[in-house]
Design a protein around this motif. Structure first.
Motif, short mmCIF file in Angstrom:
data_model
loop_
_atom_site.label_atom_id
_atom_site.label_comp_id
_atom_site.label_asym_id
_atom_site.label_seq_id
_atom_site.Cartn_x
_atom_site.Cartn_y
_atom_site.Cartn_z
N PRO A 118 0.83 -1.21 0.00
CA PRO A 118 0.00 0.00 0.00
C PRO A 118 0.86 1.26 0.00
CG PRO A 118 0.08 -0.94 2.20
CD PRO A 118 0.81 -1.91 1.30
N LEU A 119 0.41 2.26 -0.75
CA LEU A 119 1.13 3.52 -0.89
C LEU A 119 0.19 4.69 -0.60
CD1 LEU A 119 3.01 2.66 -4.21
CD2 LEU A 119 3.92 2.50 -1.88
N GLY A 154 -0.64 6.74 -6.05
CA GLY A 154 0.55 6.11 -5.50
C GLY A 154 1.81 6.52 -6.22
N ALA A 155 2.51 5.56 -6.81
CA ALA A 155 3.83 5.79 -7.38
C ALA A 155 3.78 5.79 -8.90
CB ALA A 155 4.81 4.73 -6.90
N THR A 183 6.93 7.88 -4.10
CA THR A 183 5.59 8.17 -4.58
C THR A 183 5.42 9.63 -4.96
OG1 THR A 183 4.53 8.84 -2.51
CG2 THR A 183 4.81 6.46 -2.89
N MET A 184 4.28 9.89 -5.60
CA MET A 184 3.93 11.25 -5.99
C MET A 184 3.59 12.12 -4.77
SD MET A 184 4.09 11.83 -9.30
CE MET A 184 2.78 12.68 -10.20
N ALA A 185 3.42 11.53 -3.62
CA ALA A 185 3.22 12.29 -2.39
C ALA A 185 4.54 12.62 -1.71
CB ALA A 185 2.32 11.51 -1.43
N PRO A 192 3.08 -2.17 -10.72
CA PRO A 192 2.55 -0.88 -10.25
C PRO A 192 1.12 -0.68 -10.74
CG PRO A 192 4.73 -0.64 -11.25
CD PRO A 192 4.25 -2.02 -11.59
N THR A 193 0.31 -0.04 -9.92
CA THR A 193 -1.07 0.24 -10.29
C THR A 193 -1.38 1.70 -9.93
OG1 THR A 193 -2.27 -0.19 -8.22
CG2 THR A 193 -1.59 -2.12 -9.53
N TYR A 194 -2.50 2.19 -10.47
CA TYR A 194 -3.01 3.50 -10.08
C TYR A 194 -4.04 3.38 -8.95
CZ TYR A 194 -1.00 6.83 -13.45
OH TYR A 194 -0.17 7.68 -14.14
#
Length: 580
Positions: free
Chosen positions: A41-42, A48-49, A74-76, A568-570
């Motif tokens: 989990p992200l 996520g990434a 990640t994008m965060a 990887p998933t969205y």
């Protein structure tokens, strides 16, 4: 023996192949299938990434334990470390506040944030992961800056203070003004490169066809922890961004760096758009500053040529405000955004080639040692320019028929939506030296199928087989969907017929929105036969058959290492598969 995945595409050649996979072989996948073992989990961003997972076995943790780790940025602007064997969280670290999603960065607000966009790189000997984070004190694009971080693999602590890249400078000479790097308009999607004790960070721009867009490469010395050199892709004009759909700069054994640039101006002196480039990095020495310089190149066309204007033109005289996009994108039937740099280069060191394809879906095989040094005048009558290649250009991601040349004298003749679809190559194709067919290439372009090729020592690529499955097959967009297939390959050394080609494809258009993905495993060497007698890449396993759902991640390939497949998933997670 466990392997590490320290960079995107497995190595600095960006070939996308892991030849040391003894568990997930074609025979095992065919007989047993695979299943989802667990997910990583992200939290922090809905998607996520965007970065590829990286894997390092046997990492020493505080307290004396060792663990096999999978690392994700990640994008965060968060970095996560998980146990690669069971998904247990090990540590996490926040690098800084990311940008809040904004139309100033992307027309399609798929992500909540913009933080770490590119795949980091790991220095295994030092036990450090280097990541480039886009950080804004208030979440706005206007105040955002790019910072290079050095993170300990063992516990996520900062090995060095974050290094601010703002203001890096490049002197192009020729009486032109010094260029200074400004983060606010730069998008850092290309994966990081680590070579010669230096991290190389490549940039495109937020909007690649703006008049103020500019490609950059910034070199950061990992020992002195400072910017050691910088280079800008255009000085008189604009553009030459390096994005490559997330694929990284490539580097050879001698330390030369290779990339493919996008839209902009070209003059073979200071402006390098739409080109394959070879660059030399010279580190600082004494009072001598470090430098990055183009030493060789090959260029198929200019943007003027794409527009049906002067093929060797430089566009400098076209009036255009710098605060807006001035060209339409090709999905809307304009032809000023047909960037070569939608694809990434693959360095084939054993054959002496750099290969790649862009939005035309045409494969160019460039001689690594003598790329050709295209001059603007060469593009007026380009027959001689094509002759500088190792082999003539070929249709790679699709075939429009014999009536359309892949090496035309007028490049604007390619400004067509063949079959009413786009056929872009995004990221790098796969290169693998097989025992069955010799050197092989694999590509999966937009709105098309997986295609396998053999590659001869003289650079000639010969078509072998394709899949029946098509990317974005259910897209309702006028010219189909993005971005084709994201791929990797695994094989058990020289064991015959052990290779598996792994791919994720979208059902819909993954550019304008989030949609379902499909995970496929193919036998990479033993082909079937279609009804017309042509050869078929056969499916070993298909997520569609098992109703295993996930949201497609636009530019990030799956990764195979040590008996596991990382997808990887969205859905703000990475799914991990193994043998059933």
């Amino acid at each position: 023996m466990s392997i590490s995945v320290l960079t995107r595409g497995y190595d600095n050649g960006r070939d996308g192949a892991n030849p040391q996979e003894s568990v997930l072989t074609a025979a095992a996948v065919r007989s047993r299938g695979i299943r989802r073992l667990f997910s990583l989990p992200l939290p922090g961003d809905r998607r996520g990434a965007e970065a590829q997972p990286l894997i390092v076995p046997g990492v020493a943790l505080p307290g004396g334990r060792t663990r096999d780790l999978v690392l994700l940025a990640t994008m965060a602007n968060q970095v996560f470390a998980f146990d690669a064997n069971d998904g247990t969280p090990v540590w996490q670290r926040v690098l800084g506040r990311p940008i809040t999603s904004s139309s100033q960065i992307d027309d399609h607000p798929i992500n909540d944030h913009w933080g770490v966009l590119s795949t980091p790189v790991i220095g295994a000997a030092a036990g450090v992961m280097y990541a480039c984070a886009w950080i804004s004190p208030d979440g706005s694009p206007a105040k955002a800056q790019h910072w290079l971080h050095a993170v300990s693999l063992g516990d996520g602590r900062a090995v060095h203070p974050p290094l601010n890249l703002e203001g890096a400078s490049y002197d192009p000479g020729h009486g032109l003004q010094v260029q200074r790097f400004a983060s606010a308009t730069r998008k850092q999607r290309a994966s990081l490169l680590l070579v010669l004790g230096t991290v190389f960070i490549a940039f495109g721009s937020v909007f690649e066809t703006n008049r103020d867009s500019r490609g950059w490469i910034i070199a950061c010395d990992t020992n002195s922890w400072r910017i050691s050199a910088a280079w800008a892709g255009a000085a008189k004009g604009f553009g030459a961004g390096i994005w490559q759909a997330g694929s990284g700069l490539a580097a050879d054994r001698d330390g030369f760096i290779y990339c493919m640039t996008g839209n902009g101006t070209f003059d073979a002196v200071t402006d390098w758009a739409e080109s394959f480039l070879k660059l030399r990095y010279t580190p600082p020495a004494g009072r001598q500053a470090g430098s990055i310089a183009v030493v060789d190149w090959w260029t198929p066309y200019t943007d003027d040529g794409r527009s049906g204007l002067d093929p060797s033109g430089d566009e400098y005289t076209i009036p255009a405000p710098s605060n807006r996009r001035v060209y339409t994108i090709d999905h809307n039937a304009g032809w000023d955004d047909m960037d070569l740099g939608s694809g990434g280069p693959v360095l084939i060191e054993d054959l002496g080639f750099i290969v790649g394809a862009g939005k035309d879906g045409i494969l160019y095989v460039v001689k690594k040692g003598a790329m050709g040094k295209t001059q603007a005048a060469d593009l007026d009558v380009p027959t001689g320019n094509y002759a500088k290649l190792a082999a003539p250009p070929i249709w790679f991601t699709f075939y429009p028929g014999p009536q359309v040349s892949a090496a035309p004298n007028d490049i604007s003749t390619l400004n067509q939506h063949f079959f009413q679809r786009t056929h872009h190559q995004h990221a790098a194709p796969i290169y693998w030296r097989s025992s069955e067919h010799g050197p092989m290439l694999f590509c999966w372009g937009e709105n098309g199928n997986l295609r396998a090729w053999s590659l001869a020592a003289n650079g000639v690529a010969t078509y072998l087989a394709c899949s029946a499955e098509v990317a974005s097959a259910q897209s309702g967009e006028q010219f189909g969907g993005m971005p084709g297939g994201m791929m990797c390959l695994s094989a058990d050394g020289a064991t015959p017929n052990s290779a598996v080609l792994w791919a994720c494809i979208p059902y819909l258009d993954a550019n304008t929105g989030v949609g379902p993905g499909r995970l496929l495993a193919y036998d990479a060497t033993r082909f079937g036969t279609f009804g017309d007698g042509s050869k078929q890449l056969r499916v070993l396993w298909d997520s569609q058959d098992w109703n295993l759902g996930f949201s497609f991640c636009k530019f990030t390939p799956p990764v195979v290492a040590n008996g596991k497949l990382y997808v990887p998933t969205y859905d703000a997670r990475v799914d991990v598969y193994g043998l059933a």
